[in-house]
Design a protein around this motif. Structure first.
Motif, PDB file in Angstrom:
ATOM      1  N   ILE A 145      35.331   5.620   8.608  1.00  0.00           N
ATOM      2  CA  ILE A 145      34.199   4.536   8.342  1.00  0.00           C
ATOM      3  C   ILE A 145      32.746   5.313   8.678  1.00  0.00           C
ATOM      4  CG2 ILE A 145      34.132   4.215  10.864  1.00  0.00           C
ATOM      5  CD1 ILE A 145      33.308   1.369   9.970  1.00  0.00           C
ATOM      6  N   LEU A 187      38.954   0.993   6.399  1.00  0.00           N
ATOM      7  CA  LEU A 187      37.827   1.954   7.076  1.00  0.00           C
ATOM      8  C   LEU A 187      38.169   2.254   8.430  1.00  0.00           C
ATOM      9  CD1 LEU A 187      34.650   0.013   5.870  1.00  0.00           C
ATOM     10  CD2 LEU A 187      35.556   2.411   4.993  1.00  0.00           C
ATOM     11  N   THR A 188      38.941   3.543   8.788  1.00  0.00           N
ATOM     12  CA  THR A 188      39.360   3.818  10.065  1.00  0.00           C
ATOM     13  C   THR A 188      38.356   4.253  11.032  1.00  0.00           C
ATOM     14  OG1 THR A 188      39.778   6.243   9.087  1.00  0.00           O
ATOM     15  CG2 THR A 188      41.508   4.589   8.914  1.00  0.00           C
ATOM     16  N   ALA A 220      36.767   2.869  13.386  1.00  0.00           N
ATOM     17  CA  ALA A 220      35.910   1.786  13.687  1.00  0.00           C
ATOM     18  C   ALA A 220      35.461   1.801  14.996  1.00  0.00           C
ATOM     19  CB  ALA A 220      36.237   0.585  12.993  1.00  0.00           C
ATOM     20  N   ASP A 221      36.232   2.287  15.858  1.00  0.00           N
ATOM     21  CA  ASP A 221      35.753   2.186  17.173  1.00  0.00           C
ATOM     22  C   ASP A 221      34.606   3.388  17.820  1.00  0.00           C
ATOM     23  OD1 ASP A 221      38.379   3.802  16.856  1.00  0.00           O
ATOM     24  OD2 ASP A 221      37.683   4.781  18.586  1.00  0.00           O
ATOM     25  N   ALA A 270      29.727  -1.181  12.745  1.00  0.00           N
ATOM     26  CA  ALA A 270      30.975  -1.280  11.825  1.00  0.00           C
ATOM     27  C   ALA A 270      31.070  -2.438  10.717  1.00  0.00           C
ATOM     28  CB  ALA A 270      32.116  -1.201  12.649  1.00  0.00           C
ATOM     29  N   LYS A 271      30.334  -3.384  11.364  1.00  0.00           N
ATOM     30  CA  LYS A 271      30.208  -4.460  10.418  1.00  0.00           C
ATOM     31  C   LYS A 271      29.248  -4.340   9.228  1.00  0.00           C
ATOM     32  CE  LYS A 271      33.158  -8.273  11.405  1.00  0.00           C
ATOM     33  NZ  LYS A 271      33.813  -8.901  10.377  1.00  0.00           N
ATOM     34  N   THR A 287      28.482  -1.546   7.925  1.00  0.00           N
ATOM     35  CA  THR A 287      29.106  -0.368   7.274  1.00  0.00           C
ATOM     36  C   THR A 287      30.057  -1.038   6.347  1.00  0.00           C
ATOM     37  OG1 THR A 287      28.879   1.300   8.747  1.00  0.00           O
ATOM     38  CG2 THR A 287      30.315   1.517   6.766  1.00  0.00           C
ATOM     39  N   LEU A 288      30.915  -2.200   6.724  1.00  0.00           N
ATOM     40  CA  LEU A 288      31.725  -3.020   5.750  1.00  0.00           C
ATOM     41  C   LEU A 288      30.906  -3.596   4.657  1.00  0.00           C
ATOM     42  CD1 LEU A 288      34.852  -3.806   5.155  1.00  0.00           C
ATOM     43  CD2 LEU A 288      34.271  -5.440   7.034  1.00  0.00           C
ATOM     44  N   LEU A 340      38.158  -3.252   8.397  1.00  0.00           N
ATOM     45  CA  LEU A 340      37.901  -2.179   9.466  1.00  0.00           C
ATOM     46  C   LEU A 340      39.139  -1.973  10.250  1.00  0.00           C
ATOM     47  CD1 LEU A 340      34.561  -3.786  11.042  1.00  0.00           C
ATOM     48  CD2 LEU A 340      34.695  -2.200   9.377  1.00  0.00           C
ATOM     49  N   SER A 383      41.144   0.581  13.413  1.00  0.00           N
ATOM     50  CA  SER A 383      41.094   1.401  14.597  1.00  0.00           C
ATOM     51  C   SER A 383      42.330   1.679  15.152  1.00  0.00           C
ATOM     52  CB  SER A 383      39.882   1.068  15.704  1.00  0.00           C
ATOM     53  OG  SER A 383      40.094   1.888  16.947  1.00  0.00           O
TER      54      SER A 383
END
Length: 211
Positions: free
Chosen positions: A120, A146-147, A149-150, A157-158, A160-161, A178, A180
């Motif tokens: 991500i 999208l790995t 994410a943590d 993260a949201k 980026t999605l 998303l 993780s």
């Protein structure tokens, strides 16, 4: 992470490594392929998906996987494809990987869909876009994962999605989420999506292997 009894892929086991297409099983079992750039978290995602710590080897050296690694799951198989986009391997090896991946994706009649894995923090590299365009051209269902994410805050993260969805308006057929492997974020969603792909009708994309 859900208990093993809730995981449809908890019984996954390594089947074989294939350096050539003629080494692949010749049966009608459906396969889901996992593709992505080297070091995007593909092996970690597979391990988390199946609830196992060492099903797929997690290497600190990108580009280590050179063959197609197959894993048995109930009613089908997972195919872990060689990572692409790692510059520190020879051009000859890169060509070999590209040829093996391309011929598998183009000709494997068992293939039901591809989980395309991206870090991500570094999504949509040129090689990712090339792979995505090729999959859609072939009519293969693609689920973009999208790995790591943590590594970002939840809001980041949201965002980026959402940015990814805006960046790929021509790819409306691509699903994405998303994920993780560390926290288990998105595991249930991924498992449900893969179960649906495994039971879907074969896409009209393939020819007979070795053709």
């Amino acid at each position: 992470m859900p208990p093993p009894s809730a995981n449809p892929f908890a019984g996954a086991r390594f089947l074989r490594s294939c350096a050539r297409l003629d080494q692949l099983p010749r049966d009608p079992l459906p396969e889901i392929a996992f593709a992505g750039r080297s070091n995007a978290g593909k092996s970690s995602a597979l391990n988390a998906l199946c609830g196992q710590h060492a099903l797929a080897r997690v290497s600190k050296t990108p580009g280590r996987t050179q063959w197609i690694n197959l894993f048995e799951i109930p009613g089908g198989r997972f195919a872990d494809l060689p990572g692409y986009g790692y510059a520190k391997v020879s051009r000859e090896l890169q060509r070999d990987w590209s040829d093996l991946i391309g011929r598998y994706l183009e000709t494997r009649s068992n293939l039901r869909g591809v989980v395309l894995i991206m870090d991500i923090r570094h999504p949509l590299a040129a090689s990712d876009r090339q792979m995505l365009d090729w999959l859609l051209h072939r009519g293969l269902p693609c689920h973009l994962l999208l790995t790591k994410a943590d590594k970002l805050g939840f809001g980041a993260a949201k965002n980026t999605l959402l940015a990814m969805r805006r960046a790929l308006p021509q790819h409306g057929a691509v699903s994405m989420q998303l994920f993780s492997a560390h926290t288990g974020l998105g595991l249930d969603e991924l498992r449900s999506h893969i179960e649906a792909l495994l039971t879907a009708a074969p896409p009209a994309h393939g020819r007979t292997e070795g053709s």
